[in-house]
Design a protein around this motif. Structure first.
Motif, PDB file in Angstrom:
ATOM      1  N   ASN A   1       0.827  -1.208   0.000  1.00 34.99           N
ATOM      2  CA  ASN A   1       0.000   0.000   0.000  1.00 34.99           C
ATOM      3  C   ASN A   1       0.868   1.269   0.000  1.00 34.99           C
ATOM      4  OD1 ASN A   1      -2.594   1.283   0.084  1.00 34.99           O
ATOM      5  ND2 ASN A   1      -2.136   1.828   2.194  1.00 34.99           N
TER       6      ASN A   1
ATOM      7  N   ASN B   1     -10.473  -3.111  -4.275  1.00 31.19           N
ATOM      8  CA  ASN B   1     -10.499  -1.641  -4.348  1.00 31.19           C
ATOM      9  C   ASN B   1      -9.760  -1.144  -5.583  1.00 31.19           C
ATOM     10  OD1 ASN B   1     -11.978  -1.370  -2.031  1.00 31.19           O
ATOM     11  ND2 ASN B   1     -10.273  -0.702  -0.737  1.00 31.19           N
TER      12      ASN B   1
ATOM     13  N   ASN C   1     -18.408  -2.003   0.586  1.00 32.55           N
ATOM     14  CA  ASN C   1     -17.828  -1.803  -0.738  1.00 32.55           C
ATOM     15  C   ASN C   1     -18.540  -2.656  -1.781  1.00 32.55           C
ATOM     16  OD1 ASN C   1     -16.151  -0.254   0.794  1.00 32.55           O
ATOM     17  ND2 ASN C   1     -14.236  -1.109   0.013  1.00 32.55           N
TER      18      ASN C   1
ATOM     19  N   ILE D   1     -16.638   3.996  -1.080  1.00 32.86           N
ATOM     20  CA  ILE D   1     -16.040   2.736  -0.661  1.00 32.86           C
ATOM     21  C   ILE D   1     -15.004   3.055   0.409  1.00 32.86           C
ATOM     22  CG2 ILE D   1     -16.455   1.619  -2.891  1.00 32.86           C
ATOM     23  CD1 ILE D   1     -13.382   1.768  -3.292  1.00 32.86           C
ATOM     24  N   VAL D   2     -14.768   2.099   1.272  1.00 32.21           N
ATOM     25  CA  VAL D   2     -13.735   2.279   2.292  1.00 32.21           C
ATOM     26  C   VAL D   2     -12.395   1.991   1.615  1.00 32.21           C
ATOM     27  CG1 VAL D   2     -12.910   1.565   4.553  1.00 32.21           C
ATOM     28  CG2 VAL D   2     -15.350   1.521   4.064  1.00 32.21           C
ATOM     29  N   SER D   3     -11.478   2.961   1.668  1.00 31.99           N
ATOM     30  CA  SER D   3     -10.233   2.843   0.906  1.00 31.99           C
ATOM     31  C   SER D   3      -9.248   1.881   1.577  1.00 31.99           C
ATOM     32  CB  SER D   3      -9.582   4.210   0.758  1.00 31.99           C
ATOM     33  OG  SER D   3      -9.047   4.597   2.001  1.00 31.99           O
ATOM     34  N   THR D   4      -8.292   1.427   0.774  1.00 29.66           N
ATOM     35  CA  THR D   4      -7.272   0.523   1.299  1.00 29.66           C
ATOM     36  C   THR D   4      -6.448   1.214   2.383  1.00 29.66           C
ATOM     37  OG1 THR D   4      -7.216  -0.519  -0.866  1.00 29.66           O
ATOM     38  CG2 THR D   4      -5.405  -1.035   0.624  1.00 29.66           C
ATOM     39  N   ASP D   5      -6.179   2.510   2.182  1.00 28.78           N
ATOM     40  CA  ASP D   5      -5.462   3.281   3.212  1.00 28.78           C
ATOM     41  C   ASP D   5      -6.164   3.173   4.561  1.00 28.78           C
ATOM     42  OD1 ASP D   5      -3.305   4.248   1.845  1.00 28.78           O
ATOM     43  OD2 ASP D   5      -4.310   6.082   1.180  1.00 28.78           O
ATOM     44  N   GLN D   6      -7.472   3.384   4.527  1.00 33.53           N
ATOM     45  CA  GLN D   6      -8.249   3.331   5.773  1.00 33.53           C
ATOM     46  C   GLN D   6      -8.192   1.943   6.394  1.00 33.53           C
ATOM     47  OE1 GLN D   6     -11.876   4.805   3.803  1.00 33.53           O
ATOM     48  NE2 GLN D   6     -12.068   6.280   5.469  1.00 33.53           N
ATOM     49  N   LEU D   7      -8.346   0.927   5.550  1.00 38.59           N
ATOM     50  CA  LEU D   7      -8.373  -0.447   6.060  1.00 38.59           C
ATOM     51  C   LEU D   7      -7.029  -0.841   6.655  1.00 38.59           C
ATOM     52  CD1 LEU D   7     -10.396  -2.161   3.210  1.00 38.59           C
ATOM     53  CD2 LEU D   7     -11.176  -1.653   5.522  1.00 38.59           C
ATOM     54  N   VAL D   8      -5.946  -0.419   5.983  1.00 40.26           N
ATOM     55  CA  VAL D   8      -4.608  -0.745   6.475  1.00 40.26           C
ATOM     56  C   VAL D   8      -4.372  -0.073   7.829  1.00 40.26           C
ATOM     57  CG1 VAL D   8      -2.145  -0.318   6.057  1.00 40.26           C
ATOM     58  CG2 VAL D   8      -3.562  -1.266   4.242  1.00 40.26           C
TER      59      VAL D   8
ATOM     60  N   GLU E   1      -6.617   0.835  10.003  1.00 39.82           N
ATOM     61  CA  GLU E   1      -7.463   0.186  11.013  1.00 39.82           C
ATOM     62  C   GLU E   1      -6.827  -1.124  11.477  1.00 39.82           C
ATOM     63  OE1 GLU E   1     -10.937  -1.895   9.704  1.00 39.82           O
ATOM     64  OE2 GLU E   1     -12.135  -1.199  11.393  1.00 39.82           O
ATOM     65  N   GLN E   2      -6.366  -1.894  10.497  1.00 35.54           N
ATOM     66  CA  GLN E   2      -5.763  -3.190  10.819  1.00 35.54           C
ATOM     67  C   GLN E   2      -4.530  -3.003  11.702  1.00 35.54           C
ATOM     68  OE1 GLN E   2      -2.660  -4.340   9.455  1.00 35.54           O
ATOM     69  NE2 GLN E   2      -2.881  -6.136  10.794  1.00 35.54           N
ATOM     70  N   ARG E   3      -3.737  -1.969  11.381  1.00 36.66           N
ATOM     71  CA  ARG E   3      -2.508  -1.720  12.136  1.00 36.66           C
ATOM     72  C   ARG E   3      -2.851  -1.377  13.592  1.00 36.66           C
ATOM     73  NH1 ARG E   3       0.496   2.984   9.634  1.00 36.66           N
ATOM     74  NH2 ARG E   3       0.262   1.725   7.770  1.00 36.66           N
TER      75      ARG E   3
ATOM     76  N   GLN F   1       5.565  -0.974  19.756  1.00 33.05           N
ATOM     77  CA  GLN F   1       6.916  -1.183  19.242  1.00 33.05           C
ATOM     78  C   GLN F   1       7.879  -1.493  20.389  1.00 33.05           C
ATOM     79  OE1 GLN F   1       9.201   1.956  17.566  1.00 33.05           O
ATOM     80  NE2 GLN F   1      10.610   0.428  16.741  1.00 33.05           N
TER      81      GLN F   1
END
Lengths: 323, 128
Positions: free
Chosen positions: A212, A246, A277, B32-39, B41-43, B91
């Motif tokens: 990403n 996406n 989505n 749509i929920v973007s990949t940036d947002q999903l990444v 959130e996951q982090r 970390q």
């Protein structure tokens, strides 16, 4: 008198022994695992040397460009350290920032993947034929001397690593010594992946993360091949599925997006974002009833993006009302 | 002069058409929920799990309780950490030495205090 000297001496020895033994747990673990492999674990090959990795003796302070050129060339990108100086070298700091190193790698069409902070992952990458870019603090934590080098080999029997470092082509360093210098630099280790190549550390989410970051500068086809490779390895990964879907959606390939979003909702039925989505894609395709079903599921599940889900459902209801 | 105003008018119409087209395009950019947002959130989820896992450890609980802090309270406060604080803390935990040696102990205590500091229980590290 003599016994006092002896006591001080014994104290120093004890401190050295403690710091030598306690502070490098990873080396101990790797070496221990090599000597007495625990059943069922995938053992590392005892000795690896990636001799074909190029070497650029560095000029003063410029270990950043030299180390980066080393890993880029090993990843089939033809670039010289001199060409990288303007991209990563910060003259005022007489060095290169980690974040700039990653960005420069991406600018040359490679995914910069940060490894987890363990020695075993570094060795596993080397075993898989990938040199690893590492940062070290060769000084002390309160008097740092930052340095970039490239791990090109190891020898578990000798308890050594081989680095391309500074002016030495094959710099051999004891594992615990390396671990200490690497630890003081925050265990920073990076491999460069061509789109379609996968890391050895088995962390799918971290992989999506790296890809990403690569997305900002990458062409869509490269991005797609990176996500597809990931999905072949981890077909059940909801994050990878969403990322590729996406991308399909952004490219206007709504049918491919629909198929993949649907797949993600099957793998992870309670993943609200996938339902949302999918609902939006179905709306765009004119399949209003199915769109509403998934939008309602998303709203019902809620979560971090619930405002978006409600907007999607509203848009669908509105469209159905207009008919 | 005449051509000049003509040019200006045609540029104007082109602009209007272009802006209208952009206006039409904008709503098509869907929710749509973007990949940036999903990444992201996951982090954050993964980091929260790291911190929660750390707090659930027997030795950590013992350390906390020895200092009069209820482990459940500390656990609850993890939810109110910002993403930056979570990243910092997880970390620290990720790079803790694996062994139970003296240095591991010291760093462990340090991390506990950092957590408590962030959560507002103590005020030993004002910089964090």
């Amino acid at each position: 008198m003599q016994s006092r000297i002896f006591r001080v001496f014994a104290g120093i020895i004890a401190v050295l022994w403690l710091s030598g033994c306690v502070s490098t747990p990873q080396s101990r673990e790797v070496i221990g695992e090599y000597k007495h492999p625990s059943p069922g674990s995938t053992a590392l090959t005892s000795r690896v040397l990636l001799d074909s990795v190029p070497f650029f003796p560095q000029e003063a302070y410029q270990c950043g460009p030299a180390a980066l050129a080393t890993v880029l060339q090993a990843a089939q990108v033809s670039v010289t350290p001199d060409a990288l100086v303007s991209q990563v070298y910060v003259p005022a700091r007489q060095g290169s920032l980690q974040i700039e190193m990653l960005a420069a790698a991406r600018r040359h069409d490679r995914i910069a993947h940060t490894l987890p902070p363990d020695l075993e992952s570094v060795l596993a990458q080397v075993q898989a034929g990938k040199p690893v870019l590492v940062m070290q603090n060769l000084g002390l934590s309160w008097y740092p001397q930052w340095h970039y080098a490239v791990v090109v080999g190891y020898d578990l029997a000798q308890e050594e690593l081989t680095l391309r470092s500074g002016l030495v082509r094959d710099y051999r360093v004891r594992l615990p010594v390396f671990e200490r210098t690497w630890q003081r630099a925050g265990h920073w280790a990076v491999v460069l992946l061509a789109p379609g190549e996968l890391p050895e550390d088995g962390r799918e989410d971290a992989y999506v993360n790296s890809v990403n970051d690569f997305a900002q500068s990458a062409a869509d086809t490269e991005l797609a091949s990176a996500y597809e490779a990931g999905l072949r390895r981890w077909p059940q990964s909801r994050l990878l599925g969403m990322a590729l879907a996406n991308l399909n959606y952004a490219q206007g390939d709504l049918k491919a997006a629909r198929t993949l979003y649907l797949h993600v909702t099957q793998v992870a039925p309670d993943y609200a974002a996938a339902h949302n989505n999918l609902a939006q894609t179905l709306l765009d395709l004119g399949e209003y009833e199915a769109a509403r079903t998934h939008a309602r599921l998303a709203v019902g599940l809620g979560g971090s993006f619930s405002a978006t889900y409600e907007k999607t459902l509203d848009a669908i209801e509105k469209r159905i009302g207009e008919r | 002069m005449k051509t000049n105003s003509l040019t200006r008018r045609s540029i104007g119409s082109i602009l209007i058409v272009a802006l209208t087209l952009m206006g039409v395009q904008a709503p098509a950019m869907a929710d749509i929920v973007s990949t940036d947002q999903l990444v992201a959130e996951q982090r954050a989820d993964a980091q929260r799990a790291t911190v929660a896992g750390f707090l659930a450890r027997e030795d950590v609980r013992a350390q906390l309780e020895a200092r009069g802090v209820n482990a459940e309270d500390a656990m609850q406060r993890v939810d109110s950490l910002t993403d930056t604080e979570l990243a910092e803390l997880s970390q620290q935990i990720d790079t803790l030495p694996a062994g139970e040696g003296a240095i591991g102990l010291v760093i462990g205590i340090l991390v506990i205090f950092m957590l408590l500091d962030i959560a507002g229980v103590t005020d030993i590290f004002p910089a964090i």
